[in-house]
Enzyme design. Structure first.
Site, mmCIF file in Angstrom:
data_model
loop_
_atom_site.group_PDB
_atom_site.id
_atom_site.type_symbol
_atom_site.label_atom_id
_atom_site.label_comp_id
_atom_site.label_asym_id
_atom_site.label_seq_id
_atom_site.Cartn_x
_atom_site.Cartn_y
_atom_site.Cartn_z
ATOM 1 N N HIS A 185 0.813 -1.226 0.000
ATOM 2 C CA HIS A 185 0.000 0.000 0.000
ATOM 3 C C HIS A 185 0.844 1.272 0.000
ATOM 4 O O HIS A 185 0.369 2.338 0.420
ATOM 5 C CB HIS A 185 -0.938 -0.014 1.227
ATOM 6 C CG HIS A 185 -2.324 0.488 0.942
ATOM 7 N ND1 HIS A 185 -2.754 1.747 1.295
ATOM 8 C CD2 HIS A 185 -3.382 -0.097 0.318
ATOM 9 C CE1 HIS A 185 -4.024 1.900 0.909
ATOM 10 N NE2 HIS A 185 -4.413 0.816 0.312
ATOM 11 N N HIS A 285 -6.657 -2.690 -11.062
ATOM 12 C CA HIS A 285 -7.165 -2.170 -9.796
ATOM 13 C C HIS A 285 -8.646 -1.840 -9.960
ATOM 14 O O HIS A 285 -9.033 -1.241 -10.956
ATOM 15 C CB HIS A 285 -6.370 -0.893 -9.494
ATOM 16 C CG HIS A 285 -6.709 -0.194 -8.227
ATOM 17 N ND1 HIS A 285 -7.354 1.023 -8.204
ATOM 18 C CD2 HIS A 285 -6.451 -0.505 -6.931
ATOM 19 C CE1 HIS A 285 -7.470 1.432 -6.952
ATOM 20 N NE2 HIS A 285 -6.931 0.525 -6.159
HETATM 21 MG MG LIG Z 1 -3.296 -1.305 -3.703
#
Ligand SMILES: [Mg+2]
Length: 382
Positions: A185, A285
């Site tokens: 992340h 994504h």
């Molecule tokens: Mg990600």
């Protein structure tokens, strides 16, 4: 055919939907949003639509080039997400006009279905073993989870140990063949990223994602040379020109452009194909809404290197309003044994429940990502 007008709907949990109407009664839907900046993208869509009103919606390449190249300043999350949502709506119109799903107009299917993965554990991963077991029970063959909470440039090894324990619990619960995507992340800085990656290597992850922030992509070299785990990145990269650098450097194994952030269907098809020439896989994504997911699947269908698709059903962000709520026919995204079929109705292949969209747009949302700080008061990457 001419574009007659458009409307934008800011709907919970954190999305923005665009509806474009034509003078022939054909309507297209897009999802132009970047999480946490819906209103900013909305303003950008308003500016771009000034040009498009009255134009023929079928000339997508020219409209894309006008939106991108005819603005002196270009790129970045806001403008590319605005272009993405408009592009999706134009493709939806084109498909409905020719009575064909978008993937047919892009060359036809290279896959009949796509593997999907589900999120477990939320922002602060805990109890992930039980969550993984639940996903196995639902037929999923892969999940994704955050590796850690906030981590300092140089942090203590007990946080590494905690991350290892969580991944071990998931591997133990889900078995040896299950795919585990581990999202760093962008929370992890270079000094800890290589330590964490090395410690996770024995658990055979499907990939590690954003092991460092995309601004620091040159640091991928050291990580790639250090561990035998596929490296994924790209949800915060927005155009062919950004991916060009990543691909030529050769340290990414999986690219993850977001079809609602990286210029839409037109641009992502080109990015995926460019990656294919480097033998790099694509895993778009998509922790977003049903229009974004449909757009992803239309591109995935046509790309040989697309191997798995993120989707947001039941994701921690969606409490109170989920992926299927905005669809007339919810079976279009029915998952079977961890796979979803490519939608084959005209356009994006979904039917939006406009009554529900209008009702929820009246409610709106004000979603922002959390602001985290370290113990010393400094800002932590979320
Ligand atoms: Mg990600």
């Amino acid at each position: 055919m001419k574009i007659k007008n458009y409307e934008l709907f800011q709907v919970p949990p954190r999305w923005l939907f665009l509806k474009i109407d034509t003078d022939e009664g054909i309507t297209g839907w897009g999802e132009p949003v970047i999480e946490g900046r819906a209103a900013t993208v909305k303003a950008a869509v308003d500016e771009l639509m000034e040009y498009l009103e009255g134009k023929d919606p079928l000339n997508i390449e020219d409209h894309w080039n006008t939106m991108y190249r005819a603005g002196f300043y270009r790129g970045g999350p806001i403008l590319m997400s605005a272009i993405a949502g408009i592009d999706q709506a134009l493709w939806d119109i084109k498909g409905k006009y020719y009575n064909a799903p978008v993937h047919q107009l892009l060359g036809g299917r290279a896959h009949d279905s796509m593997k999907v993965y589900s999120w477990i554990g939320g922002d602060r991963p805990a109890e992930v073993g039980a969550a993984a077991r639940q996903m196995v029970g639902q037929g999923f063959q892969a999940v994704k989870m955050n590796a850690t909470e906030e981590l300092q440039y140089v942090d203590s090894y007990d946080k590494i140990d905690q991350a290892v324990a969580r991944i071990a619990a998931v591997r133990e619960a889900a078995g040896p063949d299950f795919g585990i995507g581990i999202d760093f992340h962008g929370r992890v800085h270079k000094p800890m990223a290589k330590i964490l990656a090395k410690e996770l290597e024995p658990f055979r992850p499907m990939f590690i994602e954003e092991p460092v922030l995309p601004e620091n992509n040159e640091a991928l070299r050291e990580i790639a040379n250090h561990v035998a785990i596929p490296i994924a990145t790209g949800e915060r990269m927005f155009s062919r020109w950004q991916f060009k650098t990543l691909l030529t450097e050769g340290y990414a194994d999986i690219i993850q452009p977001d079809v609602s952030h990286a210029g839409g269907i037109t641009e992502c098809k080109k990015i995926f194909s460019m990656a294919e020439a480097f033998d790099v896989a694509a895993a778009p994504h998509c922790p977003l809404g049903p229009i974004a997911l449909a757009a992803c699947l239309q591109v995935d269908a046509t790309c040989h290197n697309a191997f798995i698709q993120e989707q947001s059903l039941g994701i921690h962000y969606n409490q109170g309003s989920d992926l299927l709520d905005y669809l007339n026919d919810k079976t279009v995204f029915e998952y079977r044994d961890g796979y979803v079929k490519i939608p084959d109705q005209p356009g994006l292949g979904i039917a939006i429940n406009e009554t529900h969209v209008r009702k929820m747009a009246a409610e709106g949302h004000h979603w922002r990502n959390p602001v985290w700080r370290h113990r010393d008061g400094s800002i932590a990457e979320w």
